[in-house]
Every structure is written in structure tokens, then in C-alpha cells.
Design a protein around this motif. Structure first.
Motif, PDB file in Angstrom:
ATOM      1  N   PHE A 154       0.787  -1.195  -0.045  1.00 21.88           N
ATOM      2  CA  PHE A 154      -0.068   0.151   0.004  1.00 21.88           C
ATOM      3  C   PHE A 154       0.772   1.195  -0.185  1.00 21.88           C
ATOM      4  CE2 PHE A 154      -1.954   3.372   2.472  1.00 21.88           C
ATOM      5  CZ  PHE A 154      -3.238   3.480   1.613  1.00 21.88           C
ATOM      6  N   ASP A 155       1.937   1.328   0.865  1.00 26.85           N
ATOM      7  CA  ASP A 155       2.647   2.449   0.911  1.00 26.85           C
ATOM      8  C   ASP A 155       3.274   3.040  -0.415  1.00 26.85           C
ATOM      9  OD1 ASP A 155       2.174   2.878   3.563  1.00 26.85           O
ATOM     10  OD2 ASP A 155       4.149   1.864   4.289  1.00 26.85           O
ATOM     11  N   ASN A 160       3.792   6.773  -4.489  1.00 29.99           N
ATOM     12  CA  ASN A 160       3.923   7.322  -5.880  1.00 29.99           C
ATOM     13  C   ASN A 160       3.018   8.013  -6.270  1.00 29.99           C
ATOM     14  OD1 ASN A 160       5.252   6.413  -8.562  1.00 29.99           O
ATOM     15  ND2 ASN A 160       2.883   5.686  -8.747  1.00 29.99           N
ATOM     16  N   LEU A 161       1.624   7.861  -6.018  1.00 31.70           N
ATOM     17  CA  LEU A 161       0.459   8.722  -6.300  1.00 31.70           C
ATOM     18  C   LEU A 161       0.649  10.240  -5.764  1.00 31.70           C
ATOM     19  CD1 LEU A 161      -2.327   9.250  -7.691  1.00 31.70           C
ATOM     20  CD2 LEU A 161      -3.295   8.614  -5.569  1.00 31.70           C
ATOM     21  N   THR A 162       0.743  10.168  -4.458  1.00 37.19           N
ATOM     22  CA  THR A 162       0.792  11.629  -3.713  1.00 37.19           C
ATOM     23  C   THR A 162       2.118  12.295  -4.088  1.00 37.19           C
ATOM     24  OG1 THR A 162       2.008  10.601  -1.943  1.00 37.19           O
ATOM     25  CG2 THR A 162      -0.539  10.513  -1.740  1.00 37.19           C
ATOM     26  N   ARG A 163       2.884  11.756  -4.436  1.00 39.29           N
ATOM     27  CA  ARG A 163       4.261  12.418  -4.852  1.00 39.29           C
ATOM     28  C   ARG A 163       4.154  13.128  -6.328  1.00 39.29           C
ATOM     29  NH1 ARG A 163       7.861  13.199  -0.858  1.00 39.29           N
ATOM     30  NH2 ARG A 163       8.005  12.017   1.016  1.00 39.29           N
ATOM     31  N   ARG A 164       3.542  12.212  -6.997  1.00 40.33           N
ATOM     32  CA  ARG A 164       3.253  12.666  -8.507  1.00 40.33           C
ATOM     33  C   ARG A 164       2.296  13.816  -8.534  1.00 40.33           C
ATOM     34  NH1 ARG A 164      -0.656  11.252 -11.951  1.00 40.33           N
ATOM     35  NH2 ARG A 164      -1.307   9.449 -10.655  1.00 40.33           N
ATOM     36  N   LEU A 165       1.252  13.753  -7.910  1.00 39.65           N
ATOM     37  CA  LEU A 165       0.265  14.822  -7.825  1.00 39.65           C
ATOM     38  C   LEU A 165       0.784  16.065  -7.144  1.00 39.65           C
ATOM     39  CD1 LEU A 165      -2.932  12.930  -6.958  1.00 39.65           C
ATOM     40  CD2 LEU A 165      -2.174  13.541  -9.182  1.00 39.65           C
ATOM     41  N   ALA A 166       1.471  16.167  -6.135  1.00 39.20           N
ATOM     42  CA  ALA A 166       2.235  17.251  -5.405  1.00 39.20           C
ATOM     43  C   ALA A 166       3.102  17.977  -6.621  1.00 39.20           C
ATOM     44  CB  ALA A 166       3.018  16.805  -4.165  1.00 39.20           C
ATOM     45  N   SER A 167       4.105  17.155  -7.163  1.00 40.19           N
ATOM     46  CA  SER A 167       4.693  17.792  -8.251  1.00 40.19           C
ATOM     47  C   SER A 167       3.777  18.473  -9.287  1.00 40.19           C
ATOM     48  CB  SER A 167       5.474  16.768  -8.825  1.00 40.19           C
ATOM     49  OG  SER A 167       6.513  16.158  -7.806  1.00 40.19           O
ATOM     50  N   GLU A 168       3.013  17.803  -9.898  1.00 39.31           N
ATOM     51  CA  GLU A 168       2.008  18.398 -10.649  1.00 39.31           C
ATOM     52  C   GLU A 168       1.277  19.383 -10.212  1.00 39.31           C
ATOM     53  OE1 GLU A 168      -2.170  16.972 -13.235  1.00 39.31           O
ATOM     54  OE2 GLU A 168      -0.689  15.297 -12.305  1.00 39.31           O
ATOM     55  N   ALA A 169       0.858  19.616  -9.114  1.00 36.40           N
ATOM     56  CA  ALA A 169       0.100  20.898  -8.603  1.00 36.40           C
ATOM     57  C   ALA A 169       1.145  21.927  -8.473  1.00 36.40           C
ATOM     58  CB  ALA A 169      -0.514  20.623  -7.211  1.00 36.40           C
TER      59      ALA A 169
END
Length: 250
Positions: A154-155, A160-169
């Protein structure tokens, strides 16, 4: 997860989150000084705050302004969550302003993230705040339930999802720094996550703020099935149901 259990999980999570938001929605900063009700600062605060709800919609969901001359200048900014409709955004800001005036009656600086969900964010101060990163106060909320699948697996997906979206934002425009997305889990669930910064922040300040929200949540609520971290300059939310609205603000 069955349809009935998913519905029950959604309702319980929503009730907990809304109750927490409404009970801790305002922060009044006494350290910057107070003002009297018949002062020039009070008049300027009333003028600047009353202008926010109409102007935030007219300016694509975020707005910053000031009123008056030094030493009685009031600086204010507001933004709505990036998926919020125009009507919801305006109502949230108007309600938050009314609540803020009541609960912070004479403080020269204060902050609110609204009184419901989705949130809206309002800051005012006697010093300039446009483009200034503010990471405190911080609200951390978890939904109370714990992850039941393999934690390491799960981690890896969550990170992977959260860090990708944080960079995108963080790479967003001067009008909207916002990203949302999802990822599938092996147990047939789906992770939904959302990140946003106040659009006046620089890309580096925005990215730094968002990655700090990930670390904050990781430290306090690592094994829970969803939650939020709210700061004045940025927000992070994730859950196992699609909590965001379908339309972008406004």
C-alpha cells in the motif's frame, strides 16, 4: 468492498471530517495586535472582507486585495478548492467571512478554511501576504479506520501517487495550482488524492508546502484509510472514495 459498506464508510467519514472542520475553522492571531471597533483598521477590514465572495468567483476561484493606507492597510486573500463550482465557492467564502468576523472580532490577522466541505481559504493581515508562504497553523484529520492490506504494498502505491500529484500541482499556473488523481489497489479499492496551493506561491514554495503535507500526514496518520492536511498556503486530501466535485472552480 460492497456497495452498502462503501456507502456507510462514506457517510461516517464525511460526518467526522465536517465536524472537525467546523470546530477548528478559524485561527485568530493575537500576536500581531488588536484593533478597536470604531478604528480605521476596522473599517478597512470590513470593506476588504466584504469584497471577497463576489470577487473570488470573478477571478477564477482565487483573489487577493488590500484596503487602506499604512499603518491601517488590510491585506486579504482567498481561494477555493480547485474542483469547486462557482456557487459553492461564493457561498463558502461568504459564510467563512461572516464566521471569521464573529470569532476574531478585533484581531489584526486571522485565517479560516471555511465551515464545511469542500473548504475555502481566507487570510487577512496588517502585513503583506501575497506570495508569502504560510505553513502554520496545520490541521491533520484521519478517518479513524486502518489499512488492512499489506502495508508495504500500500505504501508504495500511496507514495507514488501522492508525490506525483504534489509535483503536478506545484507546476501549475498563477491562476490555479491544483492536481487530483487516483490509483488502483490490489484489494479492488481505489486511492483518490487531491493537492492544491494558493496560486500566488512560487513553484518551489508550493512544492515544498505540498511535500510537507505528505510528511505531516505520514507522521501522524500513517495507517489510516484517508484524511486531510490543511495549511493556510496548501492542502492535501486523500481517501478510498471519490470525494471531489465534478466541476472546476468557478
Amino acid at each position: 468492498m460492497t456497495r452498502s459498506s462503501s456507502t456507510l464508510y462514506f457517510l461516517i467519514s464525511l460526518a467526522v471530517l465536517i465536524q472537525t472542520y467546523s470546530s477548528r475553522a478559524q485561527f485568530c492571531f493575537d500576536t500581531t495586535g488588536n484593533f478597536t471597533s470604531n478604528s480605521t483598521y476596522a473599517t478597512n477590514r470590513e470593506a476588504v472582507l466584504s469584497s471577497l465572495s463576489s470577487n473570488v468567483v470573478a477571478h477564477d476561484g482565487s483573489y487577493a486585495t488590500s484596503e487602506g493606507e499604512d499603518p491601517n492597510t488590510v491585506y486579504a486573500s482567498t481561494y477555493c478548492r480547485g474542483d469547486t463550482s462557482a456557487d459553492t465557492c461564493s457561498i463558502c467564502v461568504r459564510s467563512a467571512v461572516a464566521d471569521l468576523v464573529v470569532k476574531c472580532p478585533n484581531q489584526k490577522a486571522a485565517f479560516s478554511w471555511g465551515t464545511g466541505d469542500p473548504p475555502c481559504f481566507i487570510r487577512y493581515s496588517d502585513t503583506p501576504i501575497f506570495g508569502v508562504l504560510q505553513t502554520q497553523p496545520t490541521l491533520r484529520v484521519k478517518n479513524g479506520a486502518n489499512i488492512t492490506m499489506n502495508q508495504d504494498q500500500f505504501d508504495a502505491i500511496w507514495r507514488n501517487l501522492t508525490r506525483r500529484l504534489a509535483s503536478e500541482a506545484g507546476e501549475g499556473s498563477t491562476k490555479l495550482k491544483f492536481a487530483k488523481g487516483q490509483a488502483n489497489l490490489p484489494d479492488n479499492n481505489t486511492i483518490y488524492a487531491l493537492f492544491q496551493c494558493s496560486p500566488d506561491l512560487s513553484p518551489s514554495d508550493c512544492g515544498g508546502c505540498l511535500f510537507q503535507t505528505i510528511d505531516d500526514f505520514d507522521m501522524c496518520c500513517h495507517e489510516s484509510k484517508g484524511g486531510v492536511v490543511y495549511k493556510p498556503s496548501c492542502i492535501f486530501r486523500w481517501d478510498l472514495w471519490k470525494f471531489w466535485e465534478s466541476s472546476r472552480s468557478p
